[in-house]
Scaffold this motif. Structure first.
Motif, PDB file in Angstrom:
ATOM      1  N   ALA A 183      -4.636  -2.563   4.220  1.00 45.09           N
ATOM      2  CA  ALA A 183      -5.454  -3.778   4.329  1.00 45.09           C
ATOM      3  C   ALA A 183      -6.580  -3.660   5.344  1.00 45.09           C
ATOM      4  CB  ALA A 183      -4.549  -4.953   4.704  1.00 45.09           C
ATOM      5  N   SER A 220       0.834  -1.204   0.000  1.00 45.91           N
ATOM      6  CA  SER A 220       0.000   0.000   0.000  1.00 45.91           C
ATOM      7  C   SER A 220       0.873   1.260   0.000  1.00 45.91           C
ATOM      8  CB  SER A 220      -0.943   0.005   1.211  1.00 45.91           C
ATOM      9  OG  SER A 220      -1.736  -1.149   1.215  1.00 45.91           O
ATOM     10  N   LEU A 222      -4.441  -8.038  -2.217  1.00 46.40           N
ATOM     11  CA  LEU A 222      -3.543  -7.041  -2.820  1.00 46.40           C
ATOM     12  C   LEU A 222      -4.292  -6.061  -3.725  1.00 46.40           C
ATOM     13  CD1 LEU A 222      -0.479  -9.362  -3.539  1.00 46.40           C
ATOM     14  CD2 LEU A 222      -0.939  -7.941  -1.545  1.00 46.40           C
ATOM     15  N   GLU A 238       9.851   3.103   6.866  1.00 47.10           N
ATOM     16  CA  GLU A 238       9.496   1.694   7.116  1.00 47.10           C
ATOM     17  C   GLU A 238      10.175   1.240   8.403  1.00 47.10           C
ATOM     18  OE1 GLU A 238       7.559  -0.874   6.218  1.00 47.10           O
ATOM     19  OE2 GLU A 238       8.699  -2.014   7.687  1.00 47.10           O
ATOM     20  N   SER A 239       9.378   0.669   9.302  1.00 46.48           N
ATOM     21  CA  SER A 239       9.949   0.351  10.618  1.00 46.48           C
ATOM     22  C   SER A 239      10.897  -0.844  10.588  1.00 46.48           C
ATOM     23  CB  SER A 239       8.843   0.130  11.645  1.00 46.48           C
ATOM     24  OG  SER A 239       8.028  -0.921  11.250  1.00 46.48           O
ATOM     25  N   LYS A 265       3.627  -7.518   4.325  1.00 46.45           N
ATOM     26  CA  LYS A 265       3.160  -8.913   4.219  1.00 46.45           C
ATOM     27  C   LYS A 265       3.563  -9.552   2.896  1.00 46.45           C
ATOM     28  CE  LYS A 265       1.025  -8.034   8.057  1.00 46.45           C
ATOM     29  NZ  LYS A 265       0.917  -6.604   8.340  1.00 46.45           N
ATOM     30  N   VAL A 288      -8.514  -7.245   2.335  1.00 46.47           N
ATOM     31  CA  VAL A 288      -7.142  -7.590   2.708  1.00 46.47           C
ATOM     32  C   VAL A 288      -6.312  -7.988   1.494  1.00 46.47           C
ATOM     33  CG1 VAL A 288      -7.794  -8.327   5.025  1.00 46.47           C
ATOM     34  CG2 VAL A 288      -7.689 -10.017   3.201  1.00 46.47           C
ATOM     35  N   VAL A 296       7.932   5.374  12.829  1.00 46.17           N
ATOM     36  CA  VAL A 296       7.293   6.639  13.180  1.00 46.17           C
ATOM     37  C   VAL A 296       6.523   6.401  14.473  1.00 46.17           C
ATOM     38  CG1 VAL A 296       5.717   8.460  12.445  1.00 46.17           C
ATOM     39  CG2 VAL A 296       7.125   7.266  10.747  1.00 46.17           C
ATOM     40  N   ALA A 337       2.138 -13.079   1.177  1.00 48.40           N
ATOM     41  CA  ALA A 337       1.185 -13.232   0.066  1.00 48.40           C
ATOM     42  C   ALA A 337       1.912 -13.881  -1.101  1.00 48.40           C
ATOM     43  CB  ALA A 337       0.628 -11.876  -0.328  1.00 48.40           C
ATOM     44  N   GLU A 338       1.212 -14.774  -1.818  1.00 49.36           N
ATOM     45  CA  GLU A 338       1.882 -15.488  -2.916  1.00 49.36           C
ATOM     46  C   GLU A 338       1.225 -15.233  -4.260  1.00 49.36           C
ATOM     47  OE1 GLU A 338       1.069 -19.334  -3.957  1.00 49.36           O
ATOM     48  OE2 GLU A 338      -1.033 -18.893  -3.539  1.00 49.36           O
ATOM     49  N   ALA A 339       0.054 -14.578  -4.260  1.00 48.07           N
ATOM     50  CA  ALA A 339      -0.682 -14.398  -5.519  1.00 48.07           C
ATOM     51  C   ALA A 339      -1.655 -13.251  -5.343  1.00 48.07           C
ATOM     52  CB  ALA A 339      -1.447 -15.679  -5.855  1.00 48.07           C
TER      53      ALA A 339
HETATM   54  C1  LIG Z   1       0.696 -14.951   5.393  1.00 43.40           C
HETATM   55  C2  LIG Z   1      -0.160 -14.080   4.531  1.00 43.40           C
HETATM   56  C3  LIG Z   1      -0.517 -14.506   3.267  1.00 43.40           C
HETATM   57  C4  LIG Z   1      -1.285 -13.700   2.442  1.00 43.40           C
HETATM   58  N1  LIG Z   1      -1.575 -14.125   1.187  1.00 43.40           N
HETATM   59  C5  LIG Z   1      -2.201 -13.293   0.342  1.00 43.40           C
HETATM   60  C6  LIG Z   1      -2.329 -13.644  -1.026  1.00 43.40           C
HETATM   61  O1  LIG Z   1      -1.861 -14.701  -1.481  1.00 43.40           O
HETATM   62  N2  LIG Z   1      -2.973 -12.777  -1.846  1.00 43.40           N
HETATM   63  C7  LIG Z   1      -3.450 -11.574  -1.398  1.00 43.40           C
HETATM   64  O2  LIG Z   1      -4.031 -10.824  -2.191  1.00 43.40           O
HETATM   65  N3  LIG Z   1      -3.294 -11.192  -0.102  1.00 43.40           N
HETATM   66  C8  LIG Z   1      -2.675 -12.014   0.761  1.00 43.40           C
HETATM   67  N4  LIG Z   1      -2.482 -11.631   2.055  1.00 43.40           N
HETATM   68  C9  LIG Z   1      -2.929 -10.299   2.476  1.00 43.40           C
HETATM   69  C10 LIG Z   1      -1.975  -9.212   1.963  1.00 43.40           C
HETATM   70  O3  LIG Z   1      -0.688  -9.719   1.845  1.00 43.40           O
HETATM   71  C11 LIG Z   1      -1.927  -8.009   2.899  1.00 43.40           C
HETATM   72  O4  LIG Z   1      -3.238  -7.625   3.263  1.00 43.40           O
HETATM   73  C12 LIG Z   1      -1.220  -6.833   2.253  1.00 43.40           C
HETATM   74  O5  LIG Z   1       0.060  -7.208   1.790  1.00 43.40           O
HETATM   75  C13 LIG Z   1      -1.116  -5.684   3.248  1.00 43.40           C
HETATM   76  O6  LIG Z   1      -0.369  -4.641   2.660  1.00 43.40           O
HETATM   77  P1  LIG Z   1      -0.243  -3.236   3.380  1.00 43.40           P
HETATM   78  O7  LIG Z   1       0.787  -2.456   2.640  1.00 43.40           O
HETATM   79  O8  LIG Z   1      -1.581  -2.623   3.523  1.00 43.40           O
HETATM   80  O9  LIG Z   1       0.256  -3.547   4.852  1.00 43.40           O
HETATM   81  P2  LIG Z   1       1.592  -4.250   5.321  1.00 43.40           P
HETATM   82  O10 LIG Z   1       2.060  -5.225   4.341  1.00 43.40           O
HETATM   83  O11 LIG Z   1       1.318  -4.689   6.717  1.00 43.40           O
HETATM   84  O12 LIG Z   1       2.649  -3.063   5.343  1.00 43.40           O
HETATM   85  C14 LIG Z   1       2.666  -2.094   6.371  1.00 43.40           C
HETATM   86  C15 LIG Z   1       4.114  -1.718   6.639  1.00 43.40           C
HETATM   87  O13 LIG Z   1       4.129  -0.678   7.621  1.00 43.40           O
HETATM   88  C16 LIG Z   1       5.253  -0.881   8.463  1.00 43.40           C
HETATM   89  N5  LIG Z   1       4.985  -0.143   9.707  1.00 43.40           N
HETATM   90  C17 LIG Z   1       4.134  -0.474  10.699  1.00 43.40           C
HETATM   91  N6  LIG Z   1       4.177   0.493  11.658  1.00 43.40           N
HETATM   92  C18 LIG Z   1       5.048   1.436  11.260  1.00 43.40           C
HETATM   93  C19 LIG Z   1       5.500   2.664  11.820  1.00 43.40           C
HETATM   94  N7  LIG Z   1       5.031   3.118  12.997  1.00 43.40           N
HETATM   95  N8  LIG Z   1       6.435   3.381  11.145  1.00 43.40           N
HETATM   96  C20 LIG Z   1       6.912   2.938   9.946  1.00 43.40           C
HETATM   97  N9  LIG Z   1       6.511   1.771   9.364  1.00 43.40           N
HETATM   98  C21 LIG Z   1       5.581   1.034  10.015  1.00 43.40           C
HETATM   99  C22 LIG Z   1       5.294  -2.388   8.607  1.00 43.40           C
HETATM  100  O14 LIG Z   1       6.573  -2.813   9.028  1.00 43.40           O
HETATM  101  C23 LIG Z   1       4.944  -2.852   7.208  1.00 43.40           C
HETATM  102  O15 LIG Z   1       6.084  -3.044   6.415  1.00 43.40           O
HETATM  103  C24 LIG Z   1      -1.729 -12.427   2.909  1.00 43.40           C
HETATM  104  C25 LIG Z   1      -1.396 -12.002   4.204  1.00 43.40           C
HETATM  105  C26 LIG Z   1      -0.625 -12.814   5.016  1.00 43.40           C
HETATM  106  C27 LIG Z   1      -0.254 -12.345   6.381  1.00 43.40           C
END
Ligand SMILES: Cc1cc2nc3c(=O)[nH]c(=O)nc-3n(C[C@H](O)[C@H](O)[C@H](O)COP(=O)(O)OP(=O)(O)OC[C@H]3O[C@@H](n4cnc5c(N)ncnc54)[C@H](O)[C@@H]3O)c2cc1C
Length: 469
Positions: free
Chosen positions: A442, A12, A449, A34-35, A42, A447, A242, A57-59
């Protein structure tokens, strides 16, 4: 020159950074904070048995346009691949069977389509659903489990819907909301479908199997993250948590937690004209506390499920079942009545042709359901042992792995319960009242991608409009 701070380096945050650059060109400097030590959140492409392998996430859903369009836009179309024809299986009612096609997350378009995984009584209960009279949905979301159990009986939920939802949310139907997780079904009911069976039927493609449902990238999803970061031209600051966000007369101030080890001094505060938060709910709750308290409270109400992925590389030639994977329902037992620790296996070498050709035979085991830490409580060795035992019992795979990697995803998946839509409405209304602030990720509209990418695009557009009105 304006400065935008993007907090969170997952899909995101990186999509938002990229979109900001596309929208604003060189009128803006962008910093991604990024922390952890690496981008991805994910999404994590690791080396397992010498092969680049996704252990988060794999797909992505290719039926939704967002990720496919993004992949093409950033020039990675040549790496986009779709699954092979291998079919998924499910452990239902005590044995492994083919996962029925022709359902919307297990909600069937006909009793025949799910007959294979149900007892005769279960099949009859599903058959009767069409004649039960209209489905009454109020304004508010309804709990999915009780609705489906009333209409179709318990078997369909326990044997099919729950395992499928568990694969996406790590949560079962009883704790999730209909509108929050299957909005298409609710819309079809409101559009006149007289039963859930009819609603599901109206949502399924008329010519099944024509368009690929899922996609991924050869070399792993990391390729998309790297490209987004590169094209965003953003400065990346990793190991940069942050800790606090405050408004200043001209914009925003970000303060940082001490980098590990904790005695190290925290980084100096950074000022920005706008802030885009793309972090999980607990971090959003904390950061919005002083600046959008209503949104902060709503983020604080979001519950999270934890899980782990155990990735194996087996010696080339290791025999796998003829399937892309196996889903396992929560109540399933083996012939001796012993439950499984795992909730799903992905036979990646069968599912993806590029991994099938990679050398070692790759398998992912997933563990962890909402509210049931189970095998997650053990250490990595006991987790690996439990997942290997499941793999032997379910699939007859007893080979010694040449490589194993455990990746724990604590609080990895937000739960979309019945209050979810109202909560997200509160978040978005409160954030909209604060100039120069946007949220993505998410927790909001899905949730998966594609949904994360959609929220990132929308958040970037909001910031761009506000900075240069
Ligand atoms: C095991 C697993 C398998 C999955 N498989 C699939 C799949 O196959 N297909 C699919 O579509 N979705 C899948 N999902 C869901 C999907 O991967 C996630 O919902 C999506 O990647 C979330 O992306 P995001 O960027 O919103 O959040 P995140 O990926 O959680 O990224 C947020 C980032 O913010 C950082 N952060 C947190 N707090 C702070 C702070 N205070 N300061 C700075 N940085 C911070 C974190 O370290 C992290 O890197 C899966 C999820 C999991 C857990």
């Amino acid at each position: 020159m304006k400065h935008v701070a993007v907090v969170g380096g997952g899909i995101s945050g990186l999509t938002a950074a990229y979109r900001l650059r596309r929208l604003l060109g060189d009128r803006v400097t962008i910093t991604v904070f990024e922390s952890t030590a690496a981008i991805g959140g994910k999404l994590r492409t690791a080396e397992v048995g010498g092969v680049s392998y996704d252990v988060g996430a794999e797909a992505f859903l290719a039926r939704r346009p967002e990720v496919v369009a993004l992949v093409e836009e950033v020039g990675l179309a040549d790496r986009l691949v779709h699954p092979t024809k291998a079919r998924a299986k499910i452990h239902a009612g005590g044995s492994v069977q083919s996962l029925p096609p022709g359902t919307v997350m297990g909600v069937p378009a006909s009793a025949e389509s799910v007959a294979g995984v149900l007892s005769e009584d279960g099949r009859r209960a599903v058959e009767k659903e069409r004649s039960l009279g209209p489905v009454e949905l109020g304004e508010a979301d309804v709990p999915l489990g009780p609705l489906l159990r009333t209409r179709f009986g318990d078997e369909l939920v326990d044997r099919l819907v729950d395992p499928l939802l568990g694969g996406v949310y790590a949560g079962g139907a009883d704790g999730l909301g209909l509108r929050a997780t299957m909005p298409g079904l609710a819309t079809a009911i409101e559009g006149g479908a007289s039963s859930l069976t009819e609603a599901a039927s109206s949502l399924l493609p008329k010519t099944p199997g024509t368009a690929p449902v899922f996609g991924t990238l050869t070399g792993g999803l990391r390729g998309l993250l790297d490209r987004l970061l590169e094209l965003s031209g953003a400065e990346l600051r990793t190991s940069s948590t942050v800790r606090a966000l405050t408004r200043t007369p001209s914009g925003w101030r970000l303060e940082f937690g001490a980098a590990a080890p904790s005695h190290a001094p925290a980084d100096s505060p950074v000022d920005a004209d706008a802030v885009l938060l793309a972090v999980p709910a607990p971090a959003a709750r904390k950061l919005l506390d002083g600046v959008a308290p209503v949104a902060s409270t709503a983020f604080g109400e979001v519950e999270l499920a934890s899980m782990a992925v155990v990735a194996f590389a087996f010696p080339p030639g290791t025999e796998l079942p003829d399937a892309s994977g196996i889903l396992i329902g929560a109540g399933e037992r083996d012939a001796e009545g012993v439950p499984y620790a795992s909730k799903a296996f992905t036979f990646s070498s069968n599912k993806w042709a590029h991994l099938g050709d990679a050398g070692p035979v790759l398998v992912r085991g997933s563990v962890g359901r909402f509210g049931e830490p189970g095998a997650l409580n053990g250490d990595d060795d006991s987790l690996v042992a439990a997942v290997r035992a499941d793999l032997a019992r379910l699939a007859g795979v007893t080979a010694e792995p040449i490589d194993t990697l455990v990746t724990r995803w604590g609080g990895g998946l937000p739960q979309y319960g019945t209050g979810h839509l109202e909560r997200v409405n509160r978040i978005e209304t409160a954030v909209a009242e604060v100039p120069g602030l946007a949220v993505a990720g998410a927790t909001l509209h899905g949730v998966g991608l594609p949904a994360c990418v959609a929220t990132a695009d929308a958040a970037a557009r909001r910031i761009a409009e506000q900075l240069f009105v």
